[in-house]
Design a protein around this motif. Structure first.
Motif, PDB file in Angstrom:
ATOM      1  N   LEU A 310      84.003  29.356  20.122  1.00 11.98           N
ATOM      2  CA  LEU A 310      84.678  29.080  21.392  1.00 11.98           C
ATOM      3  C   LEU A 310      85.326  27.699  21.399  1.00 11.98           C
ATOM      4  N   ARG A 311      85.804  27.290  20.223  1.00 16.30           N
ATOM      5  CA  ARG A 311      86.581  26.046  20.136  1.00 16.30           C
ATOM      6  C   ARG A 311      87.979  26.268  20.695  1.00 16.30           C
ATOM      7  N   TYR A 312      88.484  27.483  20.582  1.00 14.61           N
ATOM      8  CA  TYR A 312      89.770  27.851  21.165  1.00 14.61           C
ATOM      9  C   TYR A 312      89.544  28.538  22.504  1.00 14.61           C
ATOM     10  N   GLY A 313      90.436  28.270  23.458  1.00 13.48           N
ATOM     11  CA  GLY A 313      90.544  29.106  24.635  1.00 13.48           C
ATOM     12  C   GLY A 313      91.556  30.203  24.354  1.00 13.48           C
ATOM     13  N   ILE A 314      91.879  30.992  25.369  1.00 13.77           N
ATOM     14  CA  ILE A 314      92.794  32.107  25.141  1.00 13.77           C
ATOM     15  C   ILE A 314      94.212  31.603  24.879  1.00 13.77           C
ATOM     16  N   ASN A 315      94.607  30.491  25.485  1.00 12.48           N
ATOM     17  CA  ASN A 315      95.959  29.967  25.243  1.00 12.48           C
ATOM     18  C   ASN A 315      96.137  29.565  23.783  1.00 12.48           C
ATOM     19  N   GLU A 316      95.150  28.824  23.240  1.00 13.96           N
ATOM     20  CA  GLU A 316      95.223  28.397  21.846  1.00 13.96           C
ATOM     21  C   GLU A 316      95.131  29.588  20.903  1.00 13.96           C
ATOM     22  N   THR A 317      94.326  30.578  21.271  1.00 13.02           N
ATOM     23  CA  THR A 317      94.179  31.764  20.424  1.00 13.02           C
ATOM     24  C   THR A 317      95.491  32.534  20.339  1.00 13.02           C
ATOM     25  N   LEU A 318      96.160  32.697  21.479  1.00 14.14           N
ATOM     26  CA  LEU A 318      97.441  33.403  21.467  1.00 14.14           C
ATOM     27  C   LEU A 318      98.468  32.655  20.617  1.00 14.14           C
ATOM     28  N   ARG A 319      98.509  31.324  20.727  1.00  9.31           N
ATOM     29  CA  ARG A 319      99.448  30.551  19.915  1.00  9.31           C
ATOM     30  C   ARG A 319      99.151  30.714  18.421  1.00  9.31           C
ATOM     31  N   ALA A 320      97.868  30.750  18.059  1.00  9.51           N
ATOM     32  CA  ALA A 320      97.494  30.916  16.654  1.00  9.51           C
ATOM     33  C   ALA A 320      97.918  32.285  16.131  1.00  9.51           C
ATOM     34  N   PHE A 321      97.743  33.326  16.941  1.00  6.00           N
ATOM     35  CA  PHE A 321      98.173  34.669  16.531  1.00  6.00           C
ATOM     36  C   PHE A 321      99.695  34.730  16.405  1.00  6.00           C
ATOM     37  N   GLU A 322     100.401  34.118  17.330  1.00  7.18           N
ATOM     38  CA  GLU A 322     101.859  34.138  17.267  1.00  7.18           C
ATOM     39  C   GLU A 322     102.368  33.386  16.040  1.00  7.18           C
ATOM     40  N   LYS A 323     101.655  32.348  15.613  1.00 11.47           N
ATOM     41  CA  LYS A 323     102.035  31.630  14.396  1.00 11.47           C
ATOM     42  C   LYS A 323     101.891  32.526  13.175  1.00 11.47           C
ATOM     43  N   VAL A 324     100.755  33.244  13.092  1.00 19.58           N
ATOM     44  CA  VAL A 324     100.557  34.165  11.976  1.00 19.58           C
ATOM     45  C   VAL A 324     101.632  35.249  11.983  1.00 19.58           C
ATOM     46  N   LEU A 325     101.951  35.774  13.157  1.00 15.12           N
ATOM     47  CA  LEU A 325     102.987  36.802  13.261  1.00 15.12           C
ATOM     48  C   LEU A 325     104.330  36.269  12.768  1.00 15.12           C
ATOM     49  N   HIS A 326     104.667  35.050  13.156  1.00 14.28           N
ATOM     50  CA  HIS A 326     105.941  34.464  12.721  1.00 14.28           C
ATOM     51  C   HIS A 326     105.975  34.285  11.207  1.00 14.28           C
ATOM     52  N   LEU A 327     104.887  33.768  10.639  1.00 14.00           N
ATOM     53  CA  LEU A 327     104.833  33.581   9.187  1.00 14.00           C
ATOM     54  C   LEU A 327     104.977  34.911   8.458  1.00 14.00           C
ATOM     55  N   TYR A 328     104.346  35.944   9.000  1.00 16.77           N
ATOM     56  CA  TYR A 328     104.355  37.251   8.342  1.00 16.77           C
ATOM     57  C   TYR A 328     105.715  37.915   8.449  1.00 16.77           C
ATOM     58  N   LYS A 329     106.301  37.907   9.646  1.00 21.81           N
ATOM     59  CA  LYS A 329     107.591  38.572   9.838  1.00 21.81           C
ATOM     60  C   LYS A 329     108.721  37.865   9.087  1.00 21.81           C
ATOM     61  N   SER A 330     108.650  36.550   9.031  1.00 25.46           N
ATOM     62  CA  SER A 330     109.732  35.791   8.410  1.00 25.46           C
ATOM     63  C   SER A 330     109.597  35.689   6.899  1.00 25.46           C
ATOM     64  N   GLY A 331     108.401  35.956   6.370  1.00 25.27           N
ATOM     65  CA  GLY A 331     108.176  35.804   4.944  1.00 25.27           C
ATOM     66  C   GLY A 331     107.887  34.371   4.527  1.00 25.27           C
ATOM     67  N   LEU A 332     107.760  33.455   5.518  1.00 23.63           N
ATOM     68  CA  LEU A 332     107.501  32.055   5.182  1.00 23.63           C
ATOM     69  C   LEU A 332     106.158  31.865   4.491  1.00 23.63           C
ATOM     70  N   TYR A 333     105.234  32.799   4.703  1.00 21.56           N
ATOM     71  CA  TYR A 333     103.931  32.661   4.059  1.00 21.56           C
ATOM     72  C   TYR A 333     104.039  32.796   2.538  1.00 21.56           C
ATOM     73  N   LEU A 334     105.174  33.287   2.047  1.00 19.51           N
ATOM     74  CA  LEU A 334     105.350  33.447   0.598  1.00 19.51           C
ATOM     75  C   LEU A 334     105.872  32.188  -0.072  1.00 19.51           C
ATOM     76  N   GLN A 335     106.342  31.201   0.661  1.00 18.99           N
ATOM     77  CA  GLN A 335     107.027  30.075   0.063  1.00 18.99           C
ATOM     78  C   GLN A 335     106.120  29.208  -0.810  1.00 18.99           C
ATOM     79  N   LYS A 336     104.854  29.179  -0.490  1.00 17.97           N
ATOM     80  CA  LYS A 336     103.945  28.349  -1.271  1.00 17.97           C
ATOM     81  C   LYS A 336     103.230  29.134  -2.352  1.00 17.97           C
TER      82      LYS A 336
END
Length: 422
Positions: A310-336
């Motif tokens: 419970l270090r994250y609240g729901i706002n921080e959790t949603l932002r973290a999920f949206e970051k993963v979604l962006h990395l996955y959809k854009s392919g940026l997770y492959l750059q490294k």
């Protein structure tokens, strides 16, 4: 769909009046001279107050059915399930699609236990009816893609009025966790993301912060591949009252979390945190980490650790999920990552049980996957796409297996003897 819309529009006014009549009748106190036991009367008063508070300021019922239509549909409907208070049946309405009909379970544990305490069958069914009307009221006021849709409600004023409340709901399939564990990671991530979006809405709902007190996988259904909560009768908009911080410990079977008592005498954020930890222990733990792309695993591990503590609240959790979604959809997770995957690849889970069908960001990622598996000799980039917009690639063990259509692109691994790869 048009037929379903016609019966909803055609019965709208009638159903709205019936629903409002039902609500008005059940909100009234028992008639003078009622011989109900004092304990039962007090339980009825408490549920009546709760229902009146939720209904205050709400819009009139929209859409609905005539009770005769509901009775005819329910007469031969197969039972989908039954619980403590309610029974749910599947029904096909005239001119419409399949729906779920939810009504008071006269033989359910709540009614039976109430009858054992008070010996008043009619009063006990009335008590159970309050929970169903509470659910109808919540579904009417809360609109979100993660909440099952209320098509209408019916109140039959004949006979015993308490037994005549029926909710007409969107039909979903029971949530099967074992089946979900065998689906591709992308689909499991979608379910977890949808749940986070739902919890964000509940934390900031028009009624205030809402907690799902009976948070269990069985309270959810799948509708067209999307997760939806279908049981709202145990939802609460009240946060725990307190006098000091010690009154605000959030207890779970394996963990406890100390929370703060606000100046308003409420356990601050307790509803939001209870929902979030339940999402972690029932969904995230099982659905998020397994077979995720290696480059995304550090981000997912952080989500699991932050929500599990419970270090994250729901706002921080949603932002973290949206970051993963962006990395996955854009392919940026492959750059490294190097172009050719070095880790061992297992073609499971696959979008097809008959072959190796995986989502990829690009032909380069598919080439890396194919190169990392010795038995892969070719692959096809198909025109099929997942919900994130990523194309599906079909991996083959032999070039002779390739039968692409005119819209697909085929790739064949060069002979290893030439010292060249895809």
């Amino acid at each position: 769909m048009e037929a379903a819309g016609r019966w909803r529009r055609g019965a709208a006014l009638s159903a709205a009046l019936l629903a409002l009549s039902a609500l008005a009748l059940l909100l009234l106190p028992p008639p003078p001279g009622s011989a109900l036991p004092p304990g039962l009367l007090e339980e009825l008063r408490q549920r009546r107050r709760d229902l009146r508070r939720l209904a205050a300021g709400g819009a009139a019922a929209e859409g609905g059915l005539r009770c005769g239509d509901v009775r005819r549909a329910a007469g031969t409907a197969p039972v989908l399930g039954s619980g403590f208070t309610k029974v749910v049946v599947r029904a096909a309405l005239a001119g419409g699609g399949a729906v779920a009909l939810k009504s008071v379970h006269g033989a359910g544990r709540e009614v039976r236990q109430c009858e054992q305490r008070y010996g008043e069958p009619a009063g006990c069914r009335r008590l159970a009816a309050y929970k169903l009307l509470k659910e109808v009221t919540l579904l009417r006021r809360l609109r979100h893609p993660g909440i099952v849709q209320l098509h209408g409600q019916c109140y039959d004023s004949g006979g015993e009025p308490e037994a005549g409340v029926t909710a007409v709901l969107e039909l979903g399939a029971p949530l099967e966790m074992i089946q979900l564990l065998q689906t591709p990671w992308e689909e499991r991530f979608k379910i977890c993301l949808g749940l986070v979006e739902l919890l964000f809405y509940l934390a900031h709902s028009p009624l205030g912060s809402i907690v799902l007190l009976d948070f269990q996988p069985r309270q959810f259904v799948m509708v067209d591949g999307n997760l939806k909560v279908t049981d709202m009768d145990d939802a609460s908009t009240e946060e725990l009252s307190c006098e000091e911080d010690n009154d605000c410990t959030l207890d779970f079977p394996t963990k406890s979390f100390p929370l703060q008592c606000s100046s308003a005498g409420k356990c601050e954020g307790i509803n939001e945190k209870r929902n979030l930890f339940n999402a972690y222990r029932y969904f995230f733990t099982y659905l998020l980490p397994h077979s995720a792309p290696p480059a995304l695993q550090p981000f997912l591990s952080d989500i699991l650790n932050a929500t599990g503590n419970l270090r994250y609240g729901i706002n921080e959790t949603l932002r973290a999920f949206e970051k993963v979604l962006h990395l996955y959809k854009s392919g940026l997770y492959l750059q490294k990552r190097p172009l050719l995957l070095k880790e061992a690849y297992k073609c499971w889970p696959s979008y097809s049980h008959l072959g190796c069908l995986l989502s990829v960001h690009s032909p380069e990622e598919a080439a890396a996957i194919c190169s990392s598996q010795p038995q892969c000799q070719s692959f096809i980039i198909t025109q099929q796409r997942t919900w994130t917009g990523r194309p599906l690639a079909s991996f083959q063990s032999s070039p002779t297996d390739l039968i692409p259509d005119t819209t697909a692109v085929a790739y064949i691994k060069r002979s290893a003897s030439l010292g060249r790869r895809l």
